[in-house]
Write a protein that holds these residues in place. Structure first.
Motif, PDB file in Angstrom:
ATOM      1  N   VAL A 114       0.859  -1.179   0.000  1.00 47.08           N
ATOM      2  CA  VAL A 114       0.000   0.000   0.000  1.00 47.08           C
ATOM      3  C   VAL A 114       0.896   1.230   0.000  1.00 47.08           C
ATOM      4  N   GLU A 115       0.557   2.191  -0.869  1.00 53.57           N
ATOM      5  CA  GLU A 115       1.364   3.403  -0.971  1.00 53.57           C
ATOM      6  C   GLU A 115       0.467   4.598  -1.217  1.00 53.57           C
ATOM      7  N   GLY A 116       1.045   5.785  -1.132  1.00 51.34           N
ATOM      8  CA  GLY A 116       0.308   7.018  -1.378  1.00 51.34           C
ATOM      9  C   GLY A 116       0.000   7.746  -0.088  1.00 51.34           C
ATOM     10  N   GLN A 117      -1.268   8.160   0.048  1.00 52.01           N
ATOM     11  CA  GLN A 117      -1.672   8.852   1.264  1.00 52.01           C
ATOM     12  C   GLN A 117      -3.131   8.544   1.594  1.00 52.01           C
ATOM     13  N   TYR A 118      -3.408   8.380   2.860  1.00 52.12           N
ATOM     14  CA  TYR A 118      -4.759   8.217   3.413  1.00 52.12           C
ATOM     15  C   TYR A 118      -5.627   7.226   2.625  1.00 52.12           C
ATOM     16  N   ASN A 119      -5.168   5.981   2.508  1.00 46.41           N
ATOM     17  CA  ASN A 119      -5.955   4.953   1.825  1.00 46.41           C
ATOM     18  C   ASN A 119      -7.076   4.421   2.703  1.00 46.41           C
ATOM     19  N   VAL A 120      -8.010   3.708   2.079  1.00 43.80           N
ATOM     20  CA  VAL A 120      -9.049   2.988   2.804  1.00 43.80           C
ATOM     21  C   VAL A 120      -8.441   1.647   3.212  1.00 43.80           C
ATOM     22  N   ALA A 121      -8.472   1.321   4.499  1.00 48.05           N
ATOM     23  CA  ALA A 121      -7.872   0.074   4.992  1.00 48.05           C
ATOM     24  C   ALA A 121      -8.594  -1.140   4.413  1.00 48.05           C
TER      25      ALA A 121
ATOM     26  N   HIS B 192      -2.620  -4.817  -3.967  1.00 45.71           N
ATOM     27  CA  HIS B 192      -1.946  -3.520  -4.113  1.00 45.71           C
ATOM     28  C   HIS B 192      -2.988  -2.402  -4.026  1.00 45.71           C
ATOM     29  N   ILE B 193      -2.645  -1.343  -3.293  1.00 47.66           N
ATOM     30  CA  ILE B 193      -3.520  -0.180  -3.142  1.00 47.66           C
ATOM     31  C   ILE B 193      -2.683   1.087  -3.260  1.00 47.66           C
ATOM     32  N   ILE B 194      -3.206   2.066  -3.989  1.00 50.47           N
ATOM     33  CA  ILE B 194      -2.636   3.413  -3.987  1.00 50.47           C
ATOM     34  C   ILE B 194      -3.700   4.332  -3.386  1.00 50.47           C
ATOM     35  N   GLY B 195      -3.403   4.894  -2.234  1.00 45.30           N
ATOM     36  CA  GLY B 195      -4.334   5.796  -1.564  1.00 45.30           C
ATOM     37  C   GLY B 195      -4.204   7.207  -2.088  1.00 45.30           C
ATOM     38  N   ASN B 196      -5.338   7.918  -2.145  1.00 47.12           N
ATOM     39  CA  ASN B 196      -5.304   9.319  -2.573  1.00 47.12           C
ATOM     40  C   ASN B 196      -6.229  10.190  -1.734  1.00 47.12           C
ATOM     41  N   GLY B 197      -6.446   9.800  -0.482  1.00 50.03           N
ATOM     42  CA  GLY B 197      -7.271  10.607   0.413  1.00 50.03           C
ATOM     43  C   GLY B 197      -6.565  11.889   0.805  1.00 50.03           C
ATOM     44  N   THR B 198      -7.318  12.784   1.432  1.00 48.71           N
ATOM     45  CA  THR B 198      -6.746  14.072   1.811  1.00 48.71           C
ATOM     46  C   THR B 198      -6.522  14.217   3.309  1.00 48.71           C
ATOM     47  N   ASN B 199      -7.230  13.422   4.102  1.00 50.80           N
ATOM     48  CA  ASN B 199      -7.027  13.441   5.546  1.00 50.80           C
ATOM     49  C   ASN B 199      -7.693  12.195   6.141  1.00 50.80           C
ATOM     50  N   ASP B 200      -7.615  12.043   7.455  1.00 51.85           N
ATOM     51  CA  ASP B 200      -8.099  10.812   8.079  1.00 51.85           C
ATOM     52  C   ASP B 200      -9.573  10.530   7.834  1.00 51.85           C
ATOM     53  N   PRO B 201     -10.488  11.465   8.015  1.00 47.07           N
ATOM     54  CA  PRO B 201     -11.880  11.087   7.735  1.00 47.07           C
ATOM     55  C   PRO B 201     -12.188  10.988   6.241  1.00 47.07           C
ATOM     56  N   ALA B 202     -11.325  11.536   5.380  1.00 45.59           N
ATOM     57  CA  ALA B 202     -11.575  11.531   3.927  1.00 45.59           C
ATOM     58  C   ALA B 202     -10.614  10.577   3.222  1.00 45.59           C
ATOM     59  N   ARG B 203     -10.578   9.329   3.684  1.00 50.10           N
ATOM     60  CA  ARG B 203      -9.706   8.323   3.077  1.00 50.10           C
ATOM     61  C   ARG B 203     -10.323   7.816   1.778  1.00 50.10           C
TER      62      ARG B 203
END
Length: 142
Positions: free
Chosen positions: A48-55, A63-74
């Motif tokens: 898992v890479e990126g930022q603020y992904n959904v667990a 494989h996951i690429i996270g693109n969230g902006t903050n903790d509640p907005a994953r």
């Protein structure tokens, strides 16, 4: 021997042979890898890479690429499941598109279908424009 590898600030690698790097990352799955900002690698043998992904608590994705902006907005921009199915949340651009095989046509204009589903046969392109609502366009040679 079980090991945990940690690089960065406020990261945790608690899964057996897991690795976490970046800021606020957690690698809790068996042989999981988390890298980026506030990334959670909870699936086994996942990257898992990126930022603020959904667990991935159900271990669906390899494989996951996270693109969230903050903790509640994953959110996830890109995922690959264990069967090789890819989900991309944005626009996909390609110079060419090739089907591995032609599809099966819907049995009728009201056959089961999901909005946005596309099927291609030797004679038609079918597009599902609403739940269980299909339209088609004939293919011709030129």
């Amino acid at each position: 021997f079980p090991s945990h590898d940690i690089e960065g600030d406020n990261t945790t690698a608690s899964g057996t042979n897991s690795h976490a790097e970046g800021a606020g990352c957690v690698a809790s799955g068996l042989v999981s890898h988390a890298e980026g900002v506030s990334i959670i690698a909870s699936g086994n043998i996942s990257h898992v890479e990126g930022q603020y992904n959904v667990a991935d608590t159900a271990n669906i994705y390899a494989h996951i690429i996270g693109n969230g902006t903050n903790d509640p907005a994953r959110s996830n921009a890109f995922t690959v499941d264990w069967s090789g199915n890819v989900i991309a949340s944005g626009t996909t651009t390609s110079t060419q598109f090739k089907l591995s095989a032609l599809n099966t046509a819907p049995a009728s204009a009201t056959d089961t279908g999901t909005l946005g589903e596309i099927r291609i046969t030797s004679g038609y392109v079918y597009v599902c424009v609403g739940t269980n609502t299909w339209v088609r366009s004939a293919l011709t040679t030129w």
